[in-house]
Every structure is written in C-alpha cells, then in structure tokens.
Design a protein around this motif. Structure first.
Motif, PDB file in Angstrom:
ATOM      1  N   CYS A   1       5.021   7.493  -2.047  1.00  0.00           N
ATOM      2  CA  CYS A   1       5.940   6.284  -1.479  1.00  0.00           C
ATOM      3  C   CYS A   1       5.296   4.977  -2.005  1.00  0.00           C
ATOM      4  CB  CYS A   1       6.334   6.473  -0.121  1.00  0.00           C
ATOM      5  SG  CYS A   1       6.984   8.112   0.173  1.00  0.00           S
ATOM      6  N   SER A   2       5.948   4.159  -2.489  1.00  0.00           N
ATOM      7  CA  SER A   2       5.181   2.744  -2.873  1.00  0.00           C
ATOM      8  C   SER A   2       6.335   1.803  -2.828  1.00  0.00           C
ATOM      9  CB  SER A   2       4.492   2.915  -4.161  1.00  0.00           C
ATOM     10  OG  SER A   2       5.503   3.312  -5.176  1.00  0.00           O
ATOM     11  N   GLY A   3       5.754   0.357  -2.939  1.00  0.00           N
ATOM     12  CA  GLY A   3       6.741  -0.735  -2.995  1.00  0.00           C
ATOM     13  C   GLY A   3       6.224  -2.043  -3.830  1.00  0.00           C
ATOM     14  N   ARG A   4       6.856  -2.828  -4.170  1.00  0.00           N
ATOM     15  CA  ARG A   4       6.404  -3.793  -4.876  1.00  0.00           C
ATOM     16  C   ARG A   4       7.166  -5.110  -4.659  1.00  0.00           C
ATOM     17  NH1 ARG A   4       7.981  -5.629  -9.657  1.00  0.00           N
ATOM     18  NH2 ARG A   4       9.185  -3.632  -9.958  1.00  0.00           N
ATOM     19  N   VAL A   5       6.676  -6.372  -4.323  1.00  0.00           N
ATOM     20  CA  VAL A   5       7.187  -7.224  -3.988  1.00  0.00           C
ATOM     21  C   VAL A   5       8.276  -7.969  -5.183  1.00  0.00           C
ATOM     22  CG1 VAL A   5       7.082  -9.881  -3.254  1.00  0.00           C
ATOM     23  CG2 VAL A   5       5.637  -8.161  -2.202  1.00  0.00           C
ATOM     24  N   THR A   6       9.620  -8.137  -5.173  1.00  0.00           N
ATOM     25  CA  THR A   6      10.005  -8.609  -6.466  1.00  0.00           C
ATOM     26  C   THR A   6      10.536 -10.224  -6.323  1.00  0.00           C
ATOM     27  OG1 THR A   6      12.290  -7.703  -5.494  1.00  0.00           O
ATOM     28  CG2 THR A   6      11.137  -6.396  -6.896  1.00  0.00           C
ATOM     29  N   LYS A   7      10.594 -10.752  -4.927  1.00  0.00           N
ATOM     30  CA  LYS A   7      10.997 -12.015  -4.774  1.00  0.00           C
ATOM     31  C   LYS A   7      10.552 -12.577  -3.402  1.00  0.00           C
ATOM     32  CE  LYS A   7      15.601 -14.376  -5.003  1.00  0.00           C
ATOM     33  NZ  LYS A   7      16.957 -14.216  -4.822  1.00  0.00           N
ATOM     34  N   THR A   8      10.062 -13.976  -3.357  1.00  0.00           N
ATOM     35  CA  THR A   8       9.870 -14.614  -2.146  1.00  0.00           C
ATOM     36  C   THR A   8      10.659 -15.728  -2.203  1.00  0.00           C
ATOM     37  OG1 THR A   8       8.055 -15.913  -3.135  1.00  0.00           O
ATOM     38  CG2 THR A   8       7.536 -13.700  -2.586  1.00  0.00           C
TER      39      THR A   8
ATOM     40  N   LYS B   1      13.101  10.911   3.504  1.00  0.00           N
ATOM     41  CA  LYS B   1      12.649  10.288   2.522  1.00  0.00           C
ATOM     42  C   LYS B   1      12.782   8.717   2.838  1.00  0.00           C
ATOM     43  CE  LYS B   1      14.515  12.525  -0.906  1.00  0.00           C
ATOM     44  NZ  LYS B   1      14.699  12.751  -2.480  1.00  0.00           N
ATOM     45  N   ASN B   2      14.073   8.618   3.287  1.00  0.00           N
ATOM     46  CA  ASN B   2      14.540   7.074   3.853  1.00  0.00           C
ATOM     47  C   ASN B   2      13.386   6.609   4.983  1.00  0.00           C
ATOM     48  OD1 ASN B   2      15.972   4.772   4.822  1.00  0.00           O
ATOM     49  ND2 ASN B   2      17.660   5.878   5.141  1.00  0.00           N
ATOM     50  N   ALA B   3      13.142   7.410   5.836  1.00  0.00           N
ATOM     51  CA  ALA B   3      12.052   6.972   6.936  1.00  0.00           C
ATOM     52  C   ALA B   3      10.513   6.922   6.168  1.00  0.00           C
ATOM     53  CB  ALA B   3      11.906   8.060   7.800  1.00  0.00           C
ATOM     54  N   TYR B   4      10.275   7.691   4.962  1.00  0.00           N
ATOM     55  CA  TYR B   4       8.929   7.549   4.475  1.00  0.00           C
ATOM     56  C   TYR B   4       8.850   5.888   3.880  1.00  0.00           C
ATOM     57  CZ  TYR B   4       7.867  12.394   4.885  1.00  0.00           C
ATOM     58  OH  TYR B   4       7.500  13.692   5.397  1.00  0.00           O
ATOM     59  N   LEU B   5      10.040   5.585   3.159  1.00  0.00           N
ATOM     60  CA  LEU B   5      10.161   4.408   2.403  1.00  0.00           C
ATOM     61  C   LEU B   5      10.127   3.081   3.371  1.00  0.00           C
ATOM     62  CD1 LEU B   5      12.360   5.213  -0.888  1.00  0.00           C
ATOM     63  CD2 LEU B   5       9.936   4.816  -0.737  1.00  0.00           C
ATOM     64  N   ALA B   6      10.706   3.557   4.578  1.00  0.00           N
ATOM     65  CA  ALA B   6      10.953   2.441   5.633  1.00  0.00           C
ATOM     66  C   ALA B   6       9.426   2.351   5.971  1.00  0.00           C
ATOM     67  CB  ALA B   6      11.647   2.804   6.787  1.00  0.00           C
ATOM     68  N   GLN B   7       8.664   3.329   5.921  1.00  0.00           N
ATOM     69  CA  GLN B   7       7.238   3.043   6.735  1.00  0.00           C
ATOM     70  C   GLN B   7       6.210   2.550   5.838  1.00  0.00           C
ATOM     71  OE1 GLN B   7       5.149   6.947   7.794  1.00  0.00           O
ATOM     72  NE2 GLN B   7       3.355   5.767   7.944  1.00  0.00           N
ATOM     73  N   VAL B   8       6.467   2.553   4.463  1.00  0.00           N
ATOM     74  CA  VAL B   8       5.816   1.704   3.534  1.00  0.00           C
ATOM     75  C   VAL B   8       5.924   0.322   3.829  1.00  0.00           C
ATOM     76  CG1 VAL B   8       5.594   0.969   1.294  1.00  0.00           C
ATOM     77  CG2 VAL B   8       5.923   3.564   1.520  1.00  0.00           C
ATOM     78  N   VAL B   9       7.230  -0.141   4.102  1.00  0.00           N
ATOM     79  CA  VAL B   9       7.477  -1.701   4.466  1.00  0.00           C
ATOM     80  C   VAL B   9       6.969  -2.071   5.832  1.00  0.00           C
ATOM     81  CG1 VAL B   9       9.377  -3.029   4.578  1.00  0.00           C
ATOM     82  CG2 VAL B   9       9.540  -1.415   3.096  1.00  0.00           C
ATOM     83  N   THR B  10       7.156  -1.332   6.679  1.00  0.00           N
ATOM     84  CA  THR B  10       6.870  -1.423   8.165  1.00  0.00           C
ATOM     85  C   THR B  10       5.363  -1.574   8.483  1.00  0.00           C
ATOM     86  OG1 THR B  10       7.403   0.693   9.092  1.00  0.00           O
ATOM     87  CG2 THR B  10       8.899  -0.934   9.037  1.00  0.00           C
TER      88      THR B  10
ATOM     89  N   PRO C   1       0.772  -1.283  -0.065  1.00  0.00           N
ATOM     90  CA  PRO C   1      -0.046  -0.143  -0.109  1.00  0.00           C
ATOM     91  C   PRO C   1       0.899   1.336  -0.063  1.00  0.00           C
ATOM     92  CG  PRO C   1      -0.794  -1.485   1.438  1.00  0.00           C
ATOM     93  CD  PRO C   1       0.384  -2.263   1.033  1.00  0.00           C
ATOM     94  N   ALA C   2       0.687   2.110  -0.998  1.00  0.00           N
ATOM     95  CA  ALA C   2       1.431   3.240  -1.126  1.00  0.00           C
ATOM     96  C   ALA C   2       1.069   4.299  -0.202  1.00  0.00           C
ATOM     97  CB  ALA C   2       1.297   4.025  -2.405  1.00  0.00           C
ATOM     98  N   LEU C   3       1.903   5.313   0.298  1.00  0.00           N
ATOM     99  CA  LEU C   3       1.686   6.448   1.294  1.00  0.00           C
ATOM    100  C   LEU C   3       1.906   7.662   0.437  1.00  0.00           C
ATOM    101  CD1 LEU C   3       3.837   5.353   4.236  1.00  0.00           C
ATOM    102  CD2 LEU C   3       1.261   5.185   4.079  1.00  0.00           C
TER     103      LEU C   3
END
Lengths: 144, 145
Positions: free
Chosen positions: A100-107, A63-72, A17-19
C-alpha cells in the motif's frame, strides 16, 4: 510516524512511506467481527465459489482502511484527512502480500487552508494494482 | 426456476425515491480499539487517551450499514461486490458520540459483469452526530449480481 509534518515540508512527487499488509483468514474474521460485515465471501470458501468468485476475498473496506493508514501514518497527529476515495479494480485473496503506497500529486492553498493531494495504490503479490485511491489532507503551515 | 434478472424503470424509480432505514450507533472506546486491531493499525490516535483523546479511524463509520433485508426490487441480485467509496470528513468521531447514518440510492444502473447481469448502486450516506453536525459523508458503489 511523522511528528508535526508541515505543509512546507511536502513537495509534489514525494512518496508516502509504504505499508505491506498480509491479511490472513483470521484477520478477515477479526475484521468481520469488528465491522459487522459478515458477508460469507470473506470466510466461507464454498459460499464464495458458489457466487462465482475463485475463492475467499479480502473485504474492500479493509483495503480502504489500509490505504487510509498510509495517509494517517504519514500526516501524523496534526494533519487532518478531508477526503479519501478508493476504487476496487480487482479482488484480493487472503495471505497475499499487499503493498500500500502513496505519492503527493499536488500541494496548494485554498481559502487560506494548506492542503495536499495524494494518489494511493494497493498492489498485490503478482504486481497487479487492485485498488487505487486519492486523499486530500490539511497540514499545518509554518507561516501561521 | 429461472429468475428474471432485470430491473424495470419502475423498479429504478422506486429505489431512487426510497429512504433506507436510518442506523444509529453509540461510539465506544473499546469498539474503536477493537476495530483498530482488526485493521492492523497501531496508530496511538485510535487507542491512547494521552495522545490528545481517542478518535475513530477514517473507515470506522463504514460499519453503519442497515441490517434490514434489501428491497424486493434487488432480490434477483443477491450477491454483492464493493466497487469503492468516496469519503468526505468534516469532524472527528470520538467515544461518546451518537452517530446516525442516513442512506439513499443516488443512482441505479443495470450493467453486465463477468458473473452476468448486475446492478450498480451508488449509495450516499450522511453521518450526523448527537449535536446535529454532519461528521462525514460516504458515496459507496455497490455491485449486486
């Protein structure tokens, strides 16, 4: 916020989920105070211009903290962040909307540990990708 | 006065051989909450004791940077840009922890950027708690110009 996200629930290509963050100058001053980073380019416009910047810029570490929040936010309280990297490809300015967004690339499972890799991006209001990142998260497995 | 914006091989060697002064911090609950507010992150893990005990957000340790002036070799490059960070996390950081950060220059390279001559520094920091456990590592690219 995800409740007990399991490794089996995650698939490659899944979006985190994006922030949307829109840090004001006031927020930059708060960050300066809480982090002790008082470099003037984040709150003194004249200083910023003298150093060659067009104006005030957002702390890279914010910005590092924002991308960390996407993950946490996504992994919830049972996930564990193992690695997080960010590259600043451009500067950002206060009051701009930063998506700020994220996508799973590998499991994968490594040494019995259930892990997920994610690619992260931060895109400014003009649509420019000013920060990219990678995260590795350990998630609980239903097999255990 | 024109300052020569170059870094000699000897300057590079001096920086690579140097150990920066260690930084120590007592981790406090109130500081973690204030930091979480400053990054706009309402996750209860950073503030709510009932959520299993407070831990610090992933970038909290970033603040552990020496207040000592930059080494003289870097004086011709007073301005800074952050290039990015790579974090590795081993243990959560909690209120009551005493963290010591030890940083060294892992690489030093002179390059040109839009603002002129610059030095790209790779700073490697290891964060250790009061029990001697390494809790995290950071590799930070700092651009000075």
């Amino acid at each position: 916020m995800a409740e007990n996200l399991y490794w089996e629930d995650v698939a490659e290509g899944q979006e985190l989920p994006a922030l949307v963050k829109q840090p004001s100058k006031r927020q930059l001053v708060k960050y300066a105070g809480a982090s002790g980073d008082f470099y003037e380019v984040h709150y003194d416009k004249d200083f910023a211009v003298e150093t060659g910047l067009p104006g005030l810029i957002v702390h890279g570490a914010l910005k590092n903290a924002y991308l960390a929040q996407v993950v946490t936010d996504w992994m919830g309280s049972t996930g564990a962040l193992k690695k997080l990297s960010v590259k600043y490809r451009g500067t950002d300015v206060p009051d701009d909307a930063l998506t700020c967004s994220g996508r799973v690339t590998k499991t994968y499972v490594e040494d019995g540990v259930h892990q997920v890799d994610c690619a992260l991006t931060l895109v400014n209001g003009a649509g420019e990708q000013t920060t990219t990142g990678l995260a590795t998260v350990i998630l609980p497995s239903r097999e255990k | 006065m024109t300052v020569s914006k170059t870094l000699s091989d000897q300057d590079r060697k001096t920086l690579l051989d140097m150990s920066l002064p260690p930084v120590t911090m007592d981790v406090e609950k109130g500081h973690i909450k204030r930091f979480a507010e400053a990054i706009g992150d309402p996750n209860p893990l950073w503030s709510d004791e009932s959520a299993g005990g407070i831990i610090a957000p992933p970038t909290f340790l970033r603040m552990m940077i020496t207040e000592a002036p930059a080494p003289p070799e870097l004086a011709p490059f007073p301005q800074m840009l952050d290039g990015g960070s790579e974090w590795t996390y081993m243990e959560p950081v909690k209120p009551g922890d005493v963290i010591t950060a030890v940083t060294r220059y892992a690489s030093v390279n002179q390059r040109s950027i839009a603002m002129g001559p610059a030095v790209f520094l790779l700073l490697e920091t290891e964060y250790t708690n009061q029990r001697g456990d390494v809790v995290a590592k950071q590799r930070n690219t700092l651009i000075r110009y």
